[in-house]
Write an enzyme that holds these catalytic residues in place. Structure first.
Site, PDB file in Angstrom:
ATOM      1  CD1 TRP A 298      50.976  49.056  86.959  1.00  0.00           C
ATOM      2  CD2 TRP A 298      50.201  50.121  88.756  1.00  0.00           C
ATOM      3  NE1 TRP A 298      50.516  50.280  86.543  1.00  0.00           N
ATOM      4  CE2 TRP A 298      50.042  50.961  87.611  1.00  0.00           C
ATOM      5  CE3 TRP A 298      49.793  50.610  89.996  1.00  0.00           C
ATOM      6  CZ2 TRP A 298      49.469  52.250  87.689  1.00  0.00           C
ATOM      7  CZ3 TRP A 298      49.232  51.872  90.070  1.00  0.00           C
ATOM      8  CH2 TRP A 298      49.069  52.682  88.933  1.00  0.00           C
ATOM      9  CG  ASP A 299      48.622  46.990  84.063  1.00  0.00           C
ATOM     10  OD1 ASP A 299      49.769  47.294  84.458  1.00  0.00           O
ATOM     11  OD2 ASP A 299      48.088  47.530  83.079  1.00  0.00           O
ATOM     12  CD  GLU A 447      54.466  54.426  83.133  1.00  0.00           C
ATOM     13  OE1 GLU A 447      54.786  53.302  83.547  1.00  0.00           O
ATOM     14  OE2 GLU A 447      53.844  54.606  82.060  1.00  0.00           O
TER      15      GLU A 447
END
Length: 720
Positions: A298-299, A447
């Site tokens: 997703w970076d 996370e």
């Protein structure tokens, strides 16, 4: 290591960093390396199966160091010139200067090159010798390499990767031609200056590599190889410039971030290779066990992409095409988990199937689907390019993700809401999915917490994906399933009315530590509707409990939030935290402030640029217009952003404490495109922005007073 230069675009030092990970990188969209490193990486070339797949290491002929015999009064400098995309090592002696340049050609992306130049500075006629140390070995742990016959005095090496990413999958081939470096070069006594140029060409087949090599040799012969590279960079900077009259470290950070991000995108007009995405460490990193192995996260879509889109929609389109090409893998991922539609992988390589080495992340970080669709949505609003969706597969991606969300939710009859739960044991699935293990959780961007119910970020971005699918389907005259509308309207997005804030997930207790930006993403980039008081509460609650050792991009999102609220001092405190992730002398970012994690961390750079481009300016990309709500920090006298793209036009924004000027530098070439106008939020005044004359507008220039963030300085740019 002390920075010796004042030019914010040139990073110069008298010594190299002791950590080789922090050396300068030279990359383009196709290939790249760190200087003085023995390997090169090629975009899309991975070796290894599934969780073992990583960027294939290719031996580097440009790993050459320059030295001279010991002399008195010798001085050395090591520079990265971001304006020309060149690494420069200079040795200055009393009687001569030796210069070593290394670069990845920016327009001819199959070429890497370096040159040695000796320039005499006295009338003495003695020969001058410069030593070259090369450690090239034609071997790789990732490719079955073979020597081919020499070609035009160049050596030839070719082979393919050893292990495909998936069974019976592709094994990319690499073909390389290079001119070998001698042990030394000598300027004869009768000459004042001489240069030697060394070329490396890399492509996917013999025909292409020979064509690229011939083109490079031809340009060397005409003295145009390096000038054509610097001209490509000059053109790129002309269309993308952020100039700040402020502290030198800020200006250097902006140049560094732009350089490394621009190095990762296809050059304008490039179409000679399939672009395979941007990984957190770029092409200079990603070998086995290093920097996430070169996978795409997703970076790319959430952190790196927005700054690229704002200046170069064509390059942003290439990022989306990568997601379109890997849709088959995403469909496979969803089916493997027992769902309809597509689940884009948390870690993606060549095929789009999940390649994350740690199963929990690959299974649970499903917000990646929304992150991907957000990038498609932003692109459409900036360009109104329906062709990508109608003819080139964009709609297939959007509808597949909508199908996934609808199959992933469960109905909560008590709340009368659709939930995305962390543990789905006992869910009533169709017969086709009865044998699927239903122990799939939800891992939010934070996370530190897994298997949660109703991650606020995940649910909000899922809802946003569905709403975009509904709107886009209407634009394309495609019938929209009622289920999409039902789920979008009744998706649960957790909210605590008593505390007036967004809990990170069901059952979150205020005060629990979180890893990184999570809930604050609701305000930006997700633009989830909320009152300013709620936005403030989210910022105030999560800022003190966010791990100070978390990844670099986090603080930029807090800064943007505070800038939305015109709290410039608080925003600056957050943005200042980013500077601890910038290393000297080449402004390489590390993922974590203690130096751990990925290096050349493009994710952190992308977040920092968003704080400048979407924070200070207040740009917001919406369905109807481009919003502009600027804030001028105390330590910046002027901010000028050139090259902002909107609906085919190019805009220039200049912000000072006294006024804002908007200039149309290029109108859309599409004759059907509408003209632009700015509408001031405070007065409702319309300022035409076409390249002509209009109300308080001359040659497409609109100027109005700036009041430090009060409503009279807020405007929207519409098409008319």
């Amino acid at each position: 290591i002390v920075d010796l230069g004042e030019d914010p675009a040139v990073f110069t030092a008298g010594a190299l960093p002791s950590d080789p990970r922090l050396l300068a990188t030279v990359t383009n969209a196709y290939l790249g390396t760190r200087v003085y490193r023995d390997i090169i990486h090629v975009n899309g070339v991975y070796n290894g199966a599934v969780g073992d797949t990583h960027r294939a290491d290719i031996p580097s002929p440009v790993n050459v160091r320059m030295s001279v015999a010991a002399e008195e009064h010798l001085s050395e400098t090591f520079s990265l010139d971001t304006k020309t995309g060149t690494y420069i090592h200079t040795i200055q002696c009393p009687s001569y200067t030796a210069t070593h340049r290394i670069y990845a050609h920016h327009s001819l992306v199959h070429l890497l090159a370096f040159s040695i130049t000796i320039q005499r500075s006295t009338l003495e006629g003695q020969p001058i010798t410069v030593n070259l140390q090369s450690q090239f070995t034609p071997k790789s742990p990732d490719l079955d390499l073979h020597r081919g016959p020499d070609f035009q005095d160049a050596h030839y090496l070719y082979g393919k990767t050893l292990v495909p990413e998936v069974e019976s999958g592709p094994q990319p081939a690499v073909h390389m031609l290079w001119t070998p470096a001698p042990q030394s070069v000598t300027l004869p006594g009768e000459e004042e200056e001489k240069s030697w140029e060394f070329l490396t060409a890399i492509a996917e087949n013999e025909e292409s590599v020979k064509r690229a090599f011939n083109e490079g040799i031809s340009l060397i012969g005409s003295g145009s190889l390096y000038p054509s590279h610097t001209q490509a960079w000059a053109t790129l900077w002309e269309g993308c410039h952020v100039e700040a009259d402020g502290p030198l470290p800020l200006r250097q950070a902006i140049y560094g971030c732009l350089y490394y991000l621009l190095s990762a995108i296809p050059p304008p007009g490039s179409s000679d290779f399939p672009f395979s995405g941007i990984s957190p460490g770029g092409l200079s990193n990603g070998t086995c066990g290093e920097d996430y192995w070169g996978h795409v996260f997703w970076d790319q879509d959430t952190w790196i992409y927005p700054g690229i889109l704002l200046f170069y929609p064509e390059a942003a389109r290439a990022v989306l095409k990568y997601r379109i090409r890997t849709l088959g893998g995403a469909l496979h991922n969803a089916q493997e988990q027992g769902y309809k539609g597509a689940k884009f992988p948390w870690e993606s390589a060549a095929t789009g199937q999940e390649v994350c080495p740690e199963k929990i992340y690959g299974d649970e970080e499903i917000h990646i689907n929304g992150d991907v669709i957000l990038a498609f949505e932003q692109y459409y609003y900036i360009t109104e390019d329906l062709k990508l969706f109608e003819q080139e597969g964009g709609w297939d991606v959007v509808q597949a993700v909508a199908q996934y969300w609808c199959s992933r939710v469960v109905w909560n009859s008590e709340e009368q809401k659709y939930n995305i739960n962390g543990m789905l044991q006992g869910r009533n699935l169709s017969h086709a999915f009865h044998n699927v293990c239903l122990l799939l959780g939800v891992l939010p961007p934070d996370e530190y917490h897994c298997a949660v119910d109703n991650s606020v970020c995940t649910n909000a971005v899922a809802q946003k994906s569905l709403n975009f699918a509904i709107d886009l389907g209407s634009q394309l005259h495609i019938p929209i399933p009622e289920e999409w509308k039902e789920v979008a309207m009744k998706m649960k997005v957790p909210f605590d009315q008593s505390r007036n804030y967004h809990p990170e997930y069901d059952g979150y207790c205020p005060g629990e530590q979180v890893k990184q930006a999570d809930v604050v993403l609701l305000g930006f980039p997700f633009m989830f509707p909320m009152d300013p008081e709620v936005r403030r509460n989210d910022l105030e609650l999560y800022e003190p409990v966010t791990d100070p050792q978390g990844p670099a991009m986090t603080w930029s999102m807090f800064a943007i939030g505070w800038l939305e609220l015109k709290e410039t001092e608080k925003a600056q405190q957050q943005l200042n935290k980013c500077f601890s992730n910038i290393t000297e002398p080449f402004k390489i970012w590390v993922e974590n402030s203690d130096g751990s994690g990925a290096v050349n961390f493009l994710t952190g750079m992308g977040g920092f640029l968003q704080a400048i481009l979407f924070g200070y300016t207040g740009f917001r990309i919406t369905k109807k217009c481009l919003n502009f709500d600027p804030v001028c920090p105390d330590d910046i006298k002027m901010l000028k952003i050139t090259g902002v793209c909107y609906l085919g036009s190019k805009l220039e924004f200049t912000l000072t404490k006294e006024k804002v000027t908007i200039k149309v530098t290029k109108s859309s070439s599409d004759p059907e495109s509408a003209s632009l106008e700015a509408v001031l939020a405070g007065t409702g005044e319309h300022l035409p922005l076409n390249e002509g004359t209009g109300l308080r507008s001359v040659a497409g220039i609109a100027t109005f007073p700036f009041c430090g963030g009060v409503p009279s300085s807020k405007l929207c740019i519409f098409s008319i």
